[in-house]
Design a protein around this motif. Structure first.
Motif, PDB file in Angstrom:
ATOM      1  N   GLY A  83      37.606  58.456  43.536  1.00 45.37           N
ATOM      2  CA  GLY A  83      37.926  57.323  44.387  1.00 45.37           C
ATOM      3  C   GLY A  83      37.981  56.025  43.629  1.00 45.37           C
ATOM      4  N   ILE A  84      38.432  55.019  44.337  1.00 48.43           N
ATOM      5  CA  ILE A  84      38.521  53.681  43.784  1.00 48.43           C
ATOM      6  C   ILE A  84      38.168  52.669  44.875  1.00 48.43           C
ATOM      7  CG2 ILE A  84      41.000  53.512  44.250  1.00 48.43           C
ATOM      8  CD1 ILE A  84      41.186  51.874  41.606  1.00 48.43           C
ATOM      9  N   VAL A  85      37.428  51.647  44.485  1.00 45.04           N
ATOM     10  CA  VAL A  85      37.117  50.541  45.385  1.00 45.04           C
ATOM     11  C   VAL A  85      37.913  49.344  44.883  1.00 45.04           C
ATOM     12  CG1 VAL A  85      35.333  49.017  46.298  1.00 45.04           C
ATOM     13  CG2 VAL A  85      34.800  51.422  45.848  1.00 45.04           C
ATOM     14  N   THR A  86      38.760  48.811  45.747  1.00 46.07           N
ATOM     15  CA  THR A  86      39.607  47.679  45.386  1.00 46.07           C
ATOM     16  C   THR A  86      39.178  46.450  46.174  1.00 46.07           C
ATOM     17  OG1 THR A  86      41.465  49.184  44.992  1.00 46.07           O
ATOM     18  CG2 THR A  86      41.996  46.851  45.274  1.00 46.07           C
ATOM     19  N   GLN A  87      39.072  45.338  45.469  1.00 48.95           N
ATOM     20  CA  GLN A  87      38.788  44.064  46.121  1.00 48.95           C
ATOM     21  C   GLN A  87      39.993  43.161  45.893  1.00 48.95           C
ATOM     22  OE1 GLN A  87      35.914  41.524  44.289  1.00 48.95           O
ATOM     23  NE2 GLN A  87      35.598  40.332  46.139  1.00 48.95           N
ATOM     24  N   PHE A  88      40.522  42.616  46.984  1.00 44.97           N
ATOM     25  CA  PHE A  88      41.666  41.721  46.877  1.00 44.97           C
ATOM     26  C   PHE A  88      41.568  40.668  47.967  1.00 44.97           C
ATOM     27  CE2 PHE A  88      46.109  40.492  47.657  1.00 44.97           C
ATOM     28  CZ  PHE A  88      46.452  40.079  46.380  1.00 44.97           C
ATOM     29  N   SER A  89      41.596  39.433  47.582  1.00 48.86           N
ATOM     30  CA  SER A  89      41.522  38.297  48.523  1.00 48.86           C
ATOM     31  C   SER A  89      40.322  38.401  49.461  1.00 48.86           C
ATOM     32  CB  SER A  89      42.804  38.195  49.334  1.00 48.86           C
ATOM     33  OG  SER A  89      43.890  37.874  48.507  1.00 48.86           O
ATOM     34  N   GLY A  90      39.197  38.845  48.942  1.00 49.21           N
ATOM     35  CA  GLY A  90      37.985  38.918  49.748  1.00 49.21           C
ATOM     36  C   GLY A  90      37.872  40.153  50.619  1.00 49.21           C
ATOM     37  N   ALA A  91      38.921  40.975  50.685  1.00 53.09           N
ATOM     38  CA  ALA A  91      38.885  42.211  51.470  1.00 53.09           C
ATOM     39  C   ALA A  91      38.659  43.392  50.518  1.00 53.09           C
ATOM     40  CB  ALA A  91      40.185  42.386  52.234  1.00 53.09           C
ATOM     41  N   TYR A  92      38.229  44.505  51.094  1.00 50.08           N
ATOM     42  CA  TYR A  92      37.891  45.686  50.299  1.00 50.08           C
ATOM     43  C   TYR A  92      38.612  46.911  50.844  1.00 50.08           C
ATOM     44  CZ  TYR A  92      34.174  42.704  48.597  1.00 50.08           C
ATOM     45  OH  TYR A  92      33.481  41.665  48.045  1.00 50.08           O
ATOM     46  N   SER A  93      39.005  47.784  49.916  1.00 52.68           N
ATOM     47  CA  SER A  93      39.630  49.046  50.284  1.00 52.68           C
ATOM     48  C   SER A  93      38.926  50.150  49.499  1.00 52.68           C
ATOM     49  CB  SER A  93      41.121  49.021  49.925  1.00 52.68           C
ATOM     50  OG  SER A  93      41.701  50.282  50.151  1.00 52.68           O
ATOM     51  N   ILE A  94      38.606  51.239  50.193  1.00 56.57           N
ATOM     52  CA  ILE A  94      37.974  52.391  49.560  1.00 56.57           C
ATOM     53  C   ILE A  94      38.929  53.564  49.741  1.00 56.57           C
ATOM     54  CG2 ILE A  94      35.964  53.909  49.538  1.00 56.57           C
ATOM     55  CD1 ILE A  94      34.563  51.521  51.101  1.00 56.57           C
ATOM     56  N   ASP A  95      39.465  54.046  48.621  1.00 57.05           N
ATOM     57  CA  ASP A  95      40.418  55.152  48.643  1.00 57.05           C
ATOM     58  C   ASP A  95      39.786  56.359  47.968  1.00 57.05           C
ATOM     59  OD1 ASP A  95      42.879  53.733  49.708  1.00 57.05           O
ATOM     60  OD2 ASP A  95      42.309  52.443  48.039  1.00 57.05           O
ATOM     61  N   THR A  96      39.760  57.475  48.674  1.00 60.04           N
ATOM     62  CA  THR A  96      39.060  58.660  48.217  1.00 60.04           C
ATOM     63  C   THR A  96      39.984  59.868  48.258  1.00 60.04           C
ATOM     64  OG1 THR A  96      37.069  57.736  49.228  1.00 60.04           O
ATOM     65  CG2 THR A  96      36.990  60.042  48.619  1.00 60.04           C
ATOM     66  N   LYS A  97      39.869  60.727  47.240  1.00 58.08           N
ATOM     67  CA  LYS A  97      40.587  62.001  47.225  1.00 58.08           C
ATOM     68  C   LYS A  97      39.552  63.114  47.113  1.00 58.08           C
ATOM     69  CE  LYS A  97      44.890  60.602  44.989  1.00 58.08           C
ATOM     70  NZ  LYS A  97      45.725  60.780  43.793  1.00 58.08           N
ATOM     71  N   VAL A  98      39.727  64.145  47.929  1.00 61.13           N
ATOM     72  CA  VAL A  98      38.871  65.323  47.854  1.00 61.13           C
ATOM     73  C   VAL A  98      39.754  66.478  47.407  1.00 61.13           C
ATOM     74  CG1 VAL A  98      37.330  66.890  49.074  1.00 61.13           C
ATOM     75  CG2 VAL A  98      37.398  64.467  49.717  1.00 61.13           C
ATOM     76  N   TYR A  99      39.485  66.967  46.202  1.00 64.48           N
ATOM     77  CA  TYR A  99      40.258  68.069  45.627  1.00 64.48           C
ATOM     78  C   TYR A  99      39.606  69.393  45.977  1.00 64.48           C
ATOM     79  CZ  TYR A  99      42.601  64.528  42.840  1.00 64.48           C
ATOM     80  OH  TYR A  99      43.331  63.437  42.445  1.00 64.48           O
ATOM     81  N   ASN A 100      40.379  70.290  46.558  1.00 57.74           N
ATOM     82  CA  ASN A 100      39.925  71.648  46.847  1.00 57.74           C
ATOM     83  C   ASN A 100      40.409  72.500  45.676  1.00 57.74           C
ATOM     84  OD1 ASN A 100      39.732  74.336  47.699  1.00 57.74           O
ATOM     85  ND2 ASN A 100      40.028  73.769  49.841  1.00 57.74           N
ATOM     86  N   LEU A 101      39.494  72.890  44.797  1.00 59.21           N
ATOM     87  CA  LEU A 101      39.881  73.580  43.572  1.00 59.21           C
ATOM     88  C   LEU A 101      40.375  75.001  43.821  1.00 59.21           C
ATOM     89  CD1 LEU A 101      37.099  72.215  41.215  1.00 59.21           C
ATOM     90  CD2 LEU A 101      39.437  71.404  41.513  1.00 59.21           C
ATOM     91  N   LYS A 102      39.867  75.642  44.849  1.00 64.39           N
ATOM     92  CA  LYS A 102      40.310  77.006  45.159  1.00 64.39           C
ATOM     93  C   LYS A 102      41.765  76.999  45.635  1.00 64.39           C
ATOM     94  CE  LYS A 102      39.172  81.011  48.015  1.00 64.39           C
ATOM     95  NZ  LYS A 102      38.361  81.490  49.127  1.00 64.39           N
ATOM     96  N   GLU A 103      42.099  76.074  46.510  1.00 63.05           N
ATOM     97  CA  GLU A 103      43.455  76.003  47.066  1.00 63.05           C
ATOM     98  C   GLU A 103      44.399  75.143  46.230  1.00 63.05           C
ATOM     99  OE1 GLU A 103      43.347  74.901  51.175  1.00 63.05           O
ATOM    100  OE2 GLU A 103      41.886  76.460  51.667  1.00 63.05           O
TER     101      GLU A 103
END
Length: 182
Positions: A83-103
């Protein structure tokens, strides 16, 4: 009682930051919150951060997908979270990826906050969505999120579409609106 041979394992890679300020304390908090909210005794185990860090330091792969596959193999994880936490103009975004290794697939989860005070609730919602989608686990946070979302959808369905469209000033020709086909 949970069946331990069906136990799932998650490795969480420390989140990146995208900010002009030092917000490493936020990414550290995200990691700790996800660890505690995704752990589920007898069902889901989260690989210790020290093990993930140690194994990552030994991986020299150039692509993200190769790194994730190698980390999964070294930690015997079924899932890897980035994931990544982005801060821009005082706001925050949390972007997350969950990888399923079997599939060999991944799902994305995200949250946004206008202030730093609201980040914790966004992480809580992300963890609740991951629990539900990946492990069919319903948490209190998920129920709260679902209830709030349903109320909003019901309110929108009940609205009269004629009141949502702009009205014509008095005196203009009364034409049928473009969306009214009857």
């Amino acid at each position: 009682m949970a069946d331990t041979k069906n136990m799932k394992t998650i490795a969480i890679i420390p989140f990146e930051t995208n900010s002009q300020e030092d917000i490493s304390y936020i990414t550290s908090g995200v990691l700790n919150m996800l660890r505690s909210r995704l752990s589920w005794k007898g069902n889901v185990a989260v690989v210790k951060t020290g093990i993930v860090t140690k194994e990552l330091s030994g991986i020299t792969e150039s692509s993200e997908s190769e790194t994730i596959i190698k980390l999964g193999g070294k930690t015997t994880a079924d899932y890897v979270i980035t994931g990544i936490v982005t801060q821009f103009s005082g706001a925050y975004s949390i972007d997350t990826k969950v990888y399923n290794l079997k599939e060999k697939s991944f799902l994305t989860f995200y949250g946004q906050s206008k202030t730093i005070d609201k980040i914790i609730s966004q992480i809580d919602i992300i963890a609740a969505k991951i629990n539900k989608k990946m492990f069919d686990r319903t948490t209190v946070s998920y129920e709260k999120f679902k209830k709030e979302k349903i109320i909003t959808e019901e309110d929108l369905r009940r609205m009269n579409p004629e009141r949502m469209m702009p009205t014509r000033p008095t005196g203009e020709d009364e034409e049928k609106p473009w969306w009214k086909i009857w």
